[in-house]
Each structure stands twice: as C-alpha cells, then as structure tokens.
Write an enzyme that holds these catalytic residues in place. Structure first.
Site: not given
Lengths: 284, 413
Positions: A66, A77
C-alpha cells in the site's frame, strides 16, 4: 468463515479486470490464509529509499504494498505516519514521484494499492490520475477522507480505467451506510478496526471482528482490517477473521527509529517476515 | 430590539448534504459520519426548538452582552469620508463575536448528552471562548494549539488554563492553526461518543459551516434592524474581515437578500498577495479540499496545503468557509486582500479617532472599507453608509501592535 468459497468477483459496472486486487485475495483464500498488506509513504525516507523499502517488504513476504501518497494534512494518520509524510514532503516528493514509485513496485510483481487523501487527487485531476495510476500498474485507491456521497468523479474515473475502489467502513457506520459504502467498493473493503487514527496498539480491537461480520453480511468482497496491527501475534489474531491484515505504522517505525537506512531495512525485513509468518500460521 | 435567537436560515442555505454550489460537503473519515449526522440532527432540531432558542437567547443577553451596539463612529467617518457604523462585537464577553458560536455549540453539546468539548485555536481567541463556555456550562475542555502559537500567544494559553481547560501544544506539520485543526479532528475520531468538536469558524465538514453561521448570524440580524432604527434605511455596504469567515458570514447573512446592500469581505493580504506571503485564500488561492470541505485553499500544484502568513493570527489560515467560496463565485459578495501595513494603519486610525483599540483582524475590515470608499462614493453620487463589523477588541494584540509601531519601552522591535 462466512465468505469462504464465495466468488470474490468485483461488483459494479466495468469491474472484473485482471488488475483488481481481488485476484490476490483469491490466491490467498485458496491457500487458506489471510493476505498481508504493508503500507509505506511514497518518498519516505526518499524516493529511491521508499522503493528499496517496499521491495524489501515484498521479498520478505508482504503480499500487497500500500503506497500512501504523502499529504500535508493527514487527519486519519497517527504520529508515526505523520512524521514519515512530513519527511517525504520536506524531501520534495511530488505526486508524479508517487506514480513512479508505484510503477517500480508493481514491476516486482506484487500488487500495489494506493492510499491517498483526496486533495492531491483533485488537484492532479481525477480522470488524469486514474489514467496515470492505471498506466503505472496500480490496482486502485484507498480513500480515507472520501465517502461515496462525494465520490462522483472518482466512481466514473475508476470505472473508466478499471481501478479498484476501497472506501472505509467504521464501527460507527450504521447498517444502512455500511451497505451503501460497501456497495460502492470494488476489490476489497477496508474495515477500520477501531475509532481512531493509524498507529500500532498494544492490543487489537474488540470492535473489529463484529465489524468484519457486519461487512460479510452484505458482500462477498474480501475485507481487510487496519489500524492498530503491529506484530506477528496480532497478525495471527486478525488473520483469523479477516481476509486481509493491513499494517502501516509499525513498518514505518522500523525506518524512523533506526540511525541509518541499512539498519532500518534490516528491521523492516524482520518485521515483514514476522507478519508474513503470522498470516501464514492462521488457524481457520 | 427583539430577543436574539437561533434564527432560521435565510436565503443562502446549502443543500441537504451541505453543498453551496460545488463547495462544502463532507470530506471526512467514515468514522466521523455518524457523529456529523447526529450533530446535524441536533442542530436542525435546535433551530426550531423554542426551549433551546430561549436558553441560547438568555445566555447571549445575560452572559455575553448581546445584542452588541451599532455605533456611529463620527470622528472616523469625518476622517475617511463615509458614514461608518461599527458593529461592536468587541464589547461581547471574551472580546469577540466568537462567544456566540461557542455558547451555541456548547449548549448543543449538553443537549446531545456529551460531557467533553475540544477545540482548535490559532491566536487563542476561539480557545479562550471555548474554555469560557465550557466553564460556564460545566464541560470538560481540551484545546489544541500549534506549538508555534502557544509560544506567540502565551497569555491566552494562561487564560485557557485559568478557565480550567487543558491546552495541548501540537507539534506536527507547520505547528500552527491548520495542524491544531488536524489534531482536534484526530481526537474527535477517537473520542466521538463522548466528545463534541467545537469548530471555531464557518469551516469544516457539513453541518459545521451552516451551523456556525446560524449561531453567529444574529450579528447581521441585529445590525440590519439597528441600522434601520438609526438611519431609516439599509446601509449601502457591509464590510468584514475574512479568515475562516464566521464574523463575515455572521454579519452578511441577514443582508444577502437585500440586493442593494453590497457585501465586502477583506482577506489577510500579509506582505501582499503578489509576494506569496499572505492568507488570502479566495483572492490568492484555488479550489481544493481542506479540513472536510471543498473551498478555496492555499495550495501548491500537488494539492499540498501552503503555509499562510498574516500579522493577524486570527486570519492566518490557508482556507476559508465554503459559503464564502460560493458567495464569491456567484458574485453576491466581493472579496479583496488587505496587507499587514494597511491593516495596521487602520488599527492606529481607529485608536486615535475613536478611542477604540480594535483587533488586528477587524482592522482589516476597516482598512478595506477605507479603500473602497472613493469608488463607492462615485458609484452612488453621495457619501456612502457602511456597516463595518468590529469583530473583536485589540487587547490580545497590544504586544504585536506595540512591536509593530516600536512603542514598547525598553524593547524596540
């Protein structure tokens, strides 16, 4: 496992192209194990360094890479990937570099899925990006801040170029939204294991198995589980109920914490191998 | 003057999914959608709930010193050649229009049964207002503030702590307002079941832009009536500064349907839009997605957010509320940049002519007003009447302004 034996052919118009990540999921399903997805920001620690890191992950047994396109404001994140993204951006990585990285990693034979916040794609041009991503050999996009209601252009472009679409589902998604979101996915569904941001945790989430079975109730698509998985034991555990185990921050930390790239790559290979071993020792 | 309430939306409202033309919407992690839906329902219910409106109205009147005055600034008017009416939001509790929004959202938080609020803040004004509302309504409060800003605005950090809030310095990215907003969003994703995120402007994902606008639009509702009472006519123009855009929408919204009333939004031009060191998202940016909405954004050719620059911390933000993006595109409001230097000249002018020390943010509105007077006078063939939103007071800016003008003893800037 309720989904076992079902067809994983992608749903929706223009689907069922060879590039779909569904092919990789079929292979690991046939092997009776979960698929391991390893995430790394493009351009971290440098463009060449990220190609080396992703290639090392592939050779150590990570099934799918990914590639996260770094973004200045990554709200999904946690601190580890934020720092790595900052380093990549400070190093001057561009969207075009990310495409070059995707192409280089896809050339190893490992399927590549791209994770990106929406603004870099909108800025590049949705159709142009889909075209160039397909040309680079990418399978499709994971879109953490794009929900299907806002995805009209991407639905059209991904159909036009035969790309996978992975929207996220969360423990807080209502049944109605979950069915709607999954209905727009192609390739696989990303289940966020917990309410929070990326980053390895001490223990995996209780909410994840429930969420996975809710997804299975409405689709035959493979389900990947991300957020909080950081070691082999957790890979074994998550691989026991999900089709895909997604690991990001723990892999990125291998490179962040080490004094030089060679040491970092050694740590990265070791953790990749541990996770690969984990998804292969699943009792299912 | 009738009691201030949460007014029903006027003529410029988004569609059901929060779109103003192509702007707005929801660009958020799926994990937040349920909370945004919950908030949307609570907010829509509050709009028509008499008990909510009565309680909100009482809080504004009895606690926040609202409605604020509309003041005829005669010496200033004589100086600059227009009839200037100042909407005195600087006299509100905590010193700015922001108290209206935080009281509305904090009350909504109570209605939703959540015990905790979080907020982002740049200069600290929204953080102080949120900490104030949290103390007043007995809510736990955490404020995210860029590390750079905690150093620049140490007094406001102390104020928030005195009010019982926890201030978390944010060390990611550029360590300023936009990063504080990212961090607040991350906290919200993780704690959404017991937490409401009090966004400080008409920005963010739906329903925030419409909801915040509705909590502050009393500014314009009051100003419109006050102007009619005072002059027997509507003003020729309404002017405000635009960062995220809440004070501007607050005063614009009631006038949107009045075609003869010109609406002017003045953005922070920093060193000048042509230098690249500015915070003028509409006049110097381009369409993009930031913090949950499509709007005008300062960004590079890869869609990475650019750092904004302004002497005014409250305008130092690389985006703008989506309703402004839309009002700009349809031509209903006009937007123009004002440089740091122009704003500081206006700041000094208001101090000297009216004995009012304005916020540097609000000084942008004054400076922009001064710039449009000649053209407006020519267009009308008479002296114009202009309502200027004096959105905040300048107490927080005394150090910055003192340094700028070189008037701090023993500390020449």
């Amino acid at each position: 496992m309720s989904g076992a034996g079902q067809s994983v052919a992608a749903s929706g118009p223009g689907a069922a192209v060879d590039r779909s990540i569904a092919v990789a999921f079929e292979k690991t399903r046939a092997e009776g194990r979960a698929l391991l997805i390893g995430c790394m920001p493009a351009g971290f620690p440098s463009v060449e360094g990220s190609i080396a890191a992703m290639t090392a992950m592939v050779s150590a047994g990570v099934d799918v890479i990914e590639v996260e396109i770094p973004y200045s404001d990554p709200v999904m994140d946690g601190p580890v990937i934020q720092r790595a993204s900052d380093i990549a951006l400070a190093g001057g990585v561009r969207t075009a570099d990310a495409l070059r990285i995707i192409e280089a990693v896809a050339a190893t034979g490992a399927p590549v899925v791209t994770m990106t916040y929406w603004n870099p794609i909108e800025r590049y041009g949705v159709d142009a990006f889909a075209r160039d991503l397909a040309a680079a050999g990418g399978t499709g996009l994971i879109t953490p801040d794009l929900i299907p209601e806002e995805a009209g252009e991407w639905l059209a472009a991904s159909d036009a170029y035969g790309l996978d679409r992975t929207f996220l589902v969360a423990p807080s998604s209502t049944d109605e939204r979950l069915a709607m979101t999954v209905g727009h996915c192609r390739g696989f569904v990303y289940a966020t294991a917990l309410m929070g941001v990326t980053g390895a945790r001490e223990s995996t989430s209780d909410a994840a198995p429930t969420l996975v079975s809710r997804v299975r109730a409405v689709t035959g698509l493979p389900v990947g589980v991300g957020l909080g998985v950081g070691n082999g034991a957790q890979a074994v555990e998550v691989g026991g109920y999900a089709d895909g185990v997604i690991v990001g921050s723990a892999l990125v930390r291998c490179l962040l914490d080490k004094p030089d790239e060679a040491t970092g790559l050694t740590a990265l290979r070791a953790l990749s191998a541990e996770l690969a071993e984990g998804v292969r020792t699943v009792a299912r | 003057m009738s009691a201030p309430t949460v007014p029903a939306s006027g003529t410029s409202s988004p569609d059901g999914a929060g779109h103003y033309g192509r702007y707005g919407g929801r660009f958020v992690p799926e994990a937040l959608v349920a909370a945004l839906d919950e908030l949307d329902l609570a907010y829509r219910t509050a709009l028509t709930d008499e008990s909510f409106q009565a309680e909100f109205g009482a809080m504004l009147r009895e606690y926040a010193n609202v409605p604020s005055l509309l003041y005829r600034a005669e010496r200033l008017s004589a100086e600059i050649g227009a009839r200037i009416l100042l909407k005195r939001e600087d006299l509100n509790h905590t010193g700015a229009h922001k108290i209206r929004n935080v009281l509305g959202q904090a009350l909504l938080t109570k209605r939703m049964g959540k015990p905790r609020v979080i907020a982002e803040t740049g200069a600290g004004q929204h953080g102080v207002a949120t900490a104030t509302a949290a103390a007043y309504l007995d809510l736990e409060c955490v404020v995210y503030m860029g590390e750079v800003d905690t150093q620049r605005q140490a007094l406001n950090v102390a104020r928030m702590r005195m009010l019982g809030a926890t201030v978390v310095p944010v060390t990611s990215g550029s360590r300023t307002l936009k990063d504080a907003m990212n961090e607040a969003m991350r906290d919200w994703v993780a704690n959404v079941d017991r937490t409401h995120y009090i966004i400080g402007s008409t920005a963010g994902p739906h329903p925030f832009p419409a909801m915040v606008r509705d909590f502050v639009r009393g500014i314009g509702v009051e100003a419109r009536q006050q102007c009619l009472d005072l002059r027997g006519a509507l003003p020729d123009a309404v002017a405000a500064c635009v960062g995220g855009g809440s004070n501007a929408l607050g005063i614009f919204h009631a006038f949107v349907g009045d075609d003869d009333v010109r609406l002017y939004g003045f953005e922070a031009g920093g060193d000048g839009v042509e230098t690249g060191r500015h915070a003028a998202s509409i006049t110097g940016g381009s369409s993009g997605v930031l913090h949950g909405a499509r709007t005008y954004v300062l960004q590079d050719s890869d869609g990475q957010t650019l750092e904004s620059h302004s002497i005014s911390a409250g305008l130092d933000y690389p985006g703008v509320g989506p309703e402004h993006a839309w009002l700009h595109d349809i031509g209903r409001a006009r937007y123009a940049p004002v440089t740091d230097a122009e704003a500081m000249n206006a700041f000094q002018l208001l101090c000297r002519t009216e004995g009012i020390i304005p916020a540097i943010e609000s000084s942008h509105a004054l400076a922009g007003t001064i710039k449009i007077i000649p053209a407006l006078t020519a267009e009308l063939g008479r002296e114009p009447t202009i309502v200027v939103n004096l959105s905040g007071r300048g107490d927080k800016d005394v150090h910055t302004a003192g340094e700028y003008f070189g008037i701090l003893d023993g500390e020449q800037a």
